[in-house]
Structures are given as structure tokens and as C-alpha cells.
Write a protein that holds these residues in place. Structure first.
Motif, PDB file in Angstrom:
ATOM      1  N   GLY A  34     -56.218   0.647  65.186  1.00 48.29           N
ATOM      2  CA  GLY A  34     -57.563   0.520  64.207  1.00 48.29           C
ATOM      3  C   GLY A  34     -58.306  -0.564  64.724  1.00 48.29           C
ATOM      4  N   PRO A  36     -61.565  -2.777  62.797  1.00 43.05           N
ATOM      5  CA  PRO A  36     -62.292  -3.015  61.795  1.00 43.05           C
ATOM      6  C   PRO A  36     -63.962  -3.009  62.189  1.00 43.05           C
ATOM      7  CG  PRO A  36     -60.908  -5.032  62.460  1.00 43.05           C
ATOM      8  CD  PRO A  36     -60.849  -3.930  63.468  1.00 43.05           C
ATOM      9  N   HIS A  37     -64.686  -2.646  61.212  1.00 40.55           N
ATOM     10  CA  HIS A  37     -66.104  -2.636  61.065  1.00 40.55           C
ATOM     11  C   HIS A  37     -66.831  -3.258  60.198  1.00 40.55           C
ATOM     12  CE1 HIS A  37     -65.779  -0.066  64.927  1.00 40.55           C
ATOM     13  NE2 HIS A  37     -65.008   0.571  64.292  1.00 40.55           N
ATOM     14  N   THR A  47     -70.364  -6.569  54.684  1.00 45.99           N
ATOM     15  CA  THR A  47     -69.778  -5.602  54.249  1.00 45.99           C
ATOM     16  C   THR A  47     -68.811  -4.899  55.132  1.00 45.99           C
ATOM     17  OG1 THR A  47     -71.675  -5.184  52.692  1.00 45.99           O
ATOM     18  CG2 THR A  47     -69.857  -3.501  52.492  1.00 45.99           C
ATOM     19  N   GLU A  48     -67.574  -4.726  54.744  1.00 48.79           N
ATOM     20  CA  GLU A  48     -66.500  -4.037  55.549  1.00 48.79           C
ATOM     21  C   GLU A  48     -66.616  -2.770  55.071  1.00 48.79           C
ATOM     22  OE1 GLU A  48     -61.745  -4.607  56.249  1.00 48.79           O
ATOM     23  OE2 GLU A  48     -62.550  -5.756  54.574  1.00 48.79           O
ATOM     24  N   LEU A  49     -66.777  -2.166  56.376  1.00 49.58           N
ATOM     25  CA  LEU A  49     -66.687  -0.617  56.383  1.00 49.58           C
ATOM     26  C   LEU A  49     -65.313  -0.019  56.711  1.00 49.58           C
ATOM     27  CD1 LEU A  49     -69.978  -0.369  58.732  1.00 49.58           C
ATOM     28  CD2 LEU A  49     -69.786  -0.336  56.348  1.00 49.58           C
ATOM     29  N   ASP A  50     -65.170   1.215  56.873  1.00 50.44           N
ATOM     30  CA  ASP A  50     -63.998   1.786  57.272  1.00 50.44           C
ATOM     31  C   ASP A  50     -63.746   1.531  58.588  1.00 50.44           C
ATOM     32  OD1 ASP A  50     -63.467   2.845  54.725  1.00 50.44           O
ATOM     33  OD2 ASP A  50     -64.356   4.648  55.166  1.00 50.44           O
ATOM     34  N   PRO A  51     -62.341   1.385  58.974  1.00 53.49           N
ATOM     35  CA  PRO A  51     -61.950   1.138  60.339  1.00 53.49           C
ATOM     36  C   PRO A  51     -62.258   2.423  60.968  1.00 53.49           C
ATOM     37  CG  PRO A  51     -59.943   1.210  59.143  1.00 53.49           C
ATOM     38  CD  PRO A  51     -61.277   1.213  58.054  1.00 53.49           C
ATOM     39  N   SER A  52     -62.364   2.342  62.298  1.00 54.16           N
ATOM     40  CA  SER A  52     -62.300   3.475  63.178  1.00 54.16           C
ATOM     41  C   SER A  52     -60.569   3.416  64.000  1.00 54.16           C
ATOM     42  CB  SER A  52     -63.147   3.624  64.262  1.00 54.16           C
ATOM     43  OG  SER A  52     -62.999   2.512  65.061  1.00 54.16           O
TER      44      SER A  52
END
Length: 149
Positions: A34, A36-37, A47-52
Motif C-alpha cells: 500500500g 499512503p496519499h 488530509t490523509e486520502l485512501d491508500p493505493s
């Protein structure tokens, strides 16, 4: 001489590492990773976004070492390249990609650990310990004596 560079990838191990063997008998590591973005906000905060999620593989000695040292949740940094290939699923041919790690290690910015150098030191002293005492340097004699050889 120019600096040799390759692609790099960092993230976290998202699945349990799996060991398989290639047709030629080489060890192969497969793991989902994974990444993180984050989005930078106007006020400077993030702001933490969903991981890819992506596939990572390694072969031979790199695979063996990674299988011994990594587990789900570990943060890593890897060097290698992206391999694209086609795969057929349910009659549909699509392109897929995986990161082929030639080198991989824990991410020192996100992992606390101790470095154990005993294997390296033992290997370096191995030649000195096997050499005839009269051919050892003064430092090698002291090191070998300290090891009781």
C-alpha cells in the motif's frame, strides 16, 4: 562516471508475504503493498486520502531475505523497476503491472530497529581465522584472539 539510478518505491506491506518458486527453481516473493496519499490543504495542513494498492515481487536472494525479514504492516523502501504485462481474466485481456524489487529494506523514517552486524563481522574475520597465525595482521590476531579462535 555517472550515478546509476533506478526507480524507487516506498509504502507498507499490506498482505502476508508469499513464497513461490519460479520454473527455474528460484525463490519468488509476492506481496500486496500500500502507498499512503495526502492532499495539501490551503492552510498548509494535510488530509490523509485512501491508500493505493499494488503488487510487488522479488526474486532469488532478495526474495529470500525479504521473506525472512518482512511481515504485514512493515514500512519499506525498494529499488527496482515496473514490469507491465497482459493478463486474461474472464475472457478479457487487460494490462497489469508489478514492481520488481531488486533491493528492499525497512523504511528508517518509519521503523525502529537495531542493526545486527555479527554476521558481517564473523564473515570478515572468517578469512583471518583460517589464515596461518604468522600471516595474520596484528589487528586480525587481536580480533581472532577475542573470538577465542
Amino acid at each position: 562516471m555517472t550515478i546509476h539510478t533506478q526507480q524507487s518505491l516506498s509504502g507498507f506491506i499490506a498482505s502476508e508475504p508469499q513464497r513461490t518458486v519460479t520454473e527455474s527453481g528460484d525463490a519468488r516473493l509476492y506481496v500486496r503493498i500500500g502507498q499512503p496519499h495526502f492532499r495539501r490543504n490551503d492552510d498548509g495542513s494535510f488530509t490523509e486520502l485512501d491508500p493505493s494498492f499494488h503488487d510487488l515481487v522479488a526474486y532469488r536472494a532478495t526474495a529470500e531475505r525479504a521473506l525472512d525479514r518482512f511481515q504485514k504492516g512493515d514500512s519499506f523502501v525498494a529499488e527496482g523497476y515496473i514490469r507491465t504485462f497482459t493478463v486474461e481474466r474472464a475472457g478479457q485481456v487487460t494490462e497489469a503491472e508489478e514492481f520488481v524489487a531488486k533491493h528492499i529494506g525497512h523504511d528508517t523514517a518509519r521503523t525502529n530497529y537495531r542493526v545486527d552486524r555479527t554476521r558481517r563481522a564473523a564473515r570478515e574475520l572468517g578469512d583471518a581465522a583460517c589464515a596461518a597465525p604468522e600471516r595474520r595482521t596484528e589487528r586480525e590476531r587481536a580480533d581472532v584472539t577475542a573470538l577465542g579462535r
